[in-house]
Motif scaffolding. Structure first.
Motif, PDB file in Angstrom:
ATOM      1  N   ASN A  85       0.839  -1.195   0.000  1.00 60.69           N
ATOM      2  CA  ASN A  85       0.000   0.000   0.000  1.00 60.69           C
ATOM      3  C   ASN A  85       0.877   1.250   0.000  1.00 60.69           C
ATOM      4  O   ASN A  85       1.594   1.527   0.960  1.00 60.69           O
ATOM      5  CB  ASN A  85      -0.885  -0.038   1.248  1.00 60.69           C
ATOM      6  CG  ASN A  85      -1.830   1.129   1.309  1.00 60.69           C
ATOM      7  OD1 ASN A  85      -1.503   2.211   0.862  1.00 60.69           O
ATOM      8  ND2 ASN A  85      -3.000   0.891   1.872  1.00 60.69           N
ATOM      9  N   ALA A  86       0.793   1.985  -1.079  1.00 55.89           N
ATOM     10  CA  ALA A  86       1.651   3.162  -1.234  1.00 55.89           C
ATOM     11  C   ALA A  86       1.358   4.227  -0.181  1.00 55.89           C
ATOM     12  O   ALA A  86       2.231   5.006   0.187  1.00 55.89           O
ATOM     13  CB  ALA A  86       1.486   3.760  -2.628  1.00 55.89           C
ATOM     14  N   LEU A  87       0.135   4.237   0.297  1.00 52.38           N
ATOM     15  CA  LEU A  87      -0.236   5.242   1.299  1.00 52.38           C
ATOM     16  C   LEU A  87       0.578   5.035   2.573  1.00 52.38           C
ATOM     17  O   LEU A  87       1.141   5.986   3.132  1.00 52.38           O
ATOM     18  CB  LEU A  87      -1.727   5.103   1.619  1.00 52.38           C
ATOM     19  CG  LEU A  87      -2.693   6.092   0.986  1.00 52.38           C
ATOM     20  CD1 LEU A  87      -2.239   6.537  -0.372  1.00 52.38           C
ATOM     21  CD2 LEU A  87      -4.084   5.513   0.960  1.00 52.38           C
ATOM     22  N   GLY A  88       0.607   3.797   3.019  1.00 54.08           N
ATOM     23  CA  GLY A  88       1.369   3.503   4.230  1.00 54.08           C
ATOM     24  C   GLY A  88       2.829   3.869   4.057  1.00 54.08           C
ATOM     25  O   GLY A  88       3.424   4.548   4.890  1.00 54.08           O
ATOM     26  N   SER A 144       4.134   5.986   1.941  1.00 54.86           N
ATOM     27  CA  SER A 144       4.319   7.427   1.811  1.00 54.86           C
ATOM     28  C   SER A 144       4.227   8.126   3.158  1.00 54.86           C
ATOM     29  O   SER A 144       4.988   9.044   3.462  1.00 54.86           O
ATOM     30  CB  SER A 144       3.263   8.009   0.871  1.00 54.86           C
ATOM     31  OG  SER A 144       3.470   7.519  -0.438  1.00 54.86           O
ATOM     32  N   LEU A 145       3.277   7.690   3.943  1.00 54.65           N
ATOM     33  CA  LEU A 145       3.091   8.320   5.247  1.00 54.65           C
ATOM     34  C   LEU A 145       4.356   8.136   6.074  1.00 54.65           C
ATOM     35  O   LEU A 145       4.783   9.030   6.800  1.00 54.65           O
ATOM     36  CB  LEU A 145       1.900   7.662   5.957  1.00 54.65           C
ATOM     37  CG  LEU A 145       1.412   8.373   7.208  1.00 54.65           C
ATOM     38  CD1 LEU A 145       1.106   9.831   6.890  1.00 54.65           C
ATOM     39  CD2 LEU A 145       0.165   7.688   7.737  1.00 54.65           C
TER      40      LEU A 145
END
Lengths: 353, 353
Positions: free
Chosen positions: A48-51, A53-54
């Motif tokens: 998951n790119a969101l994780g 990136s965060l």
DNA sequence: GTGAAAGCGCTAACAC
DNA sequence: GTGTTAGCGCTTTCAC
């Protein structure tokens, strides 16, 4: 959706190991790696790119903000941006603003919220731009395209618009045109149109020729026909050569002139700006100043990504433009075409000056 | 960058309160709200969409995957998508694939990693598409545009390509054309080209006319000139009417024909497909089948977002196309133009059949 | 080589 | 109305 935790569990390792393997950071024993890979396959896991990136505070994405998708000149630039970004593993977040300043601000704010790593954009007026001020304040890397700000600090990939405008004038003057005009979209929405006009007027002034008539049309309005009729039929000597701030406009202008009973280039010459592909397929082919749009997009992206990678990059890149003489320009045949037939142009339709 | 925690601290409240205020969820006392707002302003705080998305597991973004940015037909659709998405608070992640199937997969995978809430896309072949299979498996909502899959399950906004192809044929036949041809990009890269061809051939067959010659050109190659020369100069009766799978191609074809000494429409008629804006400015104006591209983008977006909002939506929307007769088609003047002058076409350049 | 655990910035129960 | 707190999925010290 499977998470990294699921993978770790299934492979009997810790999430750290999975992460290390995924990113190639740190060493992982061959045997372990295999188990993890199998688990990934079994669960058809996608990180998951969101994780990520965060956690890393970078998204590997760049924002693109341009005035319009429907103008091939911008579409081509986006194609170039897409090319370059893709090969370097960046994803594009995209918005078009329809030449609306408020929309610019909304769009950029939005992209900032999404934490894009950088921006490539064309703004209405780079001299007075809340958007750019905001960006400078934030410190988020960006590169302008098409715009040509006077401020040397603002990273830009562009062409020499003033020089290009001058060359357009030179081309016309070289063919004997003395009375000229420029048809442009709203100058307020385009610093490049302003610059091109400046060059155009400069060249004419230098020759001692009358100042070009300026016809500013609204992009939405586009009632080119009425406006042209007015100047062709007006009290002043009608122009024999017309410079248009962009090719799309030039195409409209040629269409309107035809409707007005003027032949291009016999009665009147028209030269555009941008060098969009269709110009060469028109009949007459469109004379224009060619910008390397795709390359502009590529270069801007390269600049931006290099900067993101910590490399030193030039603040300003000027790409070469070229004059493409098409069949829409020709020598002057009569100096004062005011005696031409006027198909229809009731006096009361002339706009008040 | 200030975080929600900083804001909470500065306003002397908890992060929950700030969050509630930000999202309008739950009540906040007027007095408190003011303090928070002030803190937000003071810190020029912008909520981080990544954090939010990770928490809510939705990104308010949609992915757009199209074959090419340089074809106005797609650019217009993207403009429509942009319009609709923007007004509904969605952001666009964008990729173009250059008609490359591997690239399609890469692009979609990437967008999946970024957790887009849905996708709007045009694929090479919706019948055998790893991308769509993957999407169906994942369950991620998507809407196809331009594609016209036989599978009724796959959500699509399109036009009736077979019917449109038939109408193009009817138009040509109505003008007396018996020997016809179709010039198309790679059929493997375009199901719609295949469908249009089917309709075109159907109409001709129904009339008992000879089957149209098929000229399949590679998008990269685009050596339309050579290929056309071959059929015009070939052993079989040369076509007097040509149907092109898209307008860009039609424009190239007209250019090539001109170079080959053929006049359009006097010697040969040409009809395109798409209805891109410039067609009406060409000379002769381009006959074409108009697709409502912008509306297609809008409709697809509306469909997708409605579905994301839990509304019931139709799986398939067929938008109306219209025939636009331009000056590039005309009645047959001579049935066998093979005796026309052949400006230059050495026999050895004819491709082997 | 590998694991435990502390965050990244936010939302959403759940208490009070 | 407001606060506490446990995640969301990942990376990254810091130990071992």
């Amino acid at each position: 959706m499977a998470t990294i935790r699921d993978v770790a569990q299934r492979a009997g390792v810790s999430v750290a190991t999975v992460s290390r393997l995924l990113n190639g950071t740190g060493k992982v024993r061959e045997k372990t790696a295999e188990r993890v890979h199998k688990a990934i396959r079994d669960l058809s896991f996608r990180p998951n790119a969101l994780g990520r990136s965060l956690s890393t505070s970078q998204t590997q994405s760049i924002g693109v903000v341009i005035p319009s998708m429907s103008n091939p000149v911008f579409a081509d630039a986006v194609a170039g941006i897409n090319d370059e970004a893709r090969t370097r593993g960046y994803t594009l977040m995209f918005t078009s603003t329809d030449y609306d300043r408020d929309e610019e601000l909304r769009a950029v704010s939005n992209l900032l919220d999404y934490q894009v790593d950088g921006l490539i954009l064309t703004v209405a007026d780079p001299e007075h731009s809340p958007v750019l001020d905001m960006l400078d304040e934030t410190g988020l890397p960006y590169v302008l395209i098409y715009n040509q700000p006077t401020d040397e600090k603002r990273p830009t990939v562009t062409i020499e618009n003033v020089a290009a405008g001058r060359e357009a004038a030179d081309a016309l003057a070289g063919l004997g045109h003395v009375h000229t005009g420029m048809v442009s979209g709203l100058f307020a929405a385009s610093d490049r149109a302003k610059a091109r006009r400046e060059g155009f007027e400069l060249s004419m002034a230098r020759r001692g020729y009358p100042a070009p008539m300026i016809v500013e049309v609204d992009y939405v309005d586009l009632d080119v026909h009425t406006r042209l009729a007015a100047i062709l039929d007006g009290p002043d000597p009608a122009p024999t050569g017309l410079f248009c701030s962009n090719d799309l406009l030039a195409i409209s202008v040629i269409g309107a002139l035809r409707q007005l009973g003027r032949k291009v280039p016999k009665d009147i010459s028209v030269i555009g700006f941008d060098g969009i592909a269709v110009g060469t397929h028109l009949h007459p082919t469109l004379a224009t100043v060619v910008q390397p749009s795709r390359e502009m997009g590529q270069t801007a992206t390269r600049l931006l990504l290099d900067r993101l990678a910590g490399k030193e990059t030039p603040a300003k890149v000027i790409l070469p433009h070229t004059l493409r003489l098409g069949e829409s320009v020709g020598p002057v045949t009569k100096q004062s075409p005011t005696d031409l037939q006027e198909p229809f142009q009731p006096a009361h339709r002339r706009p008040a000056s």
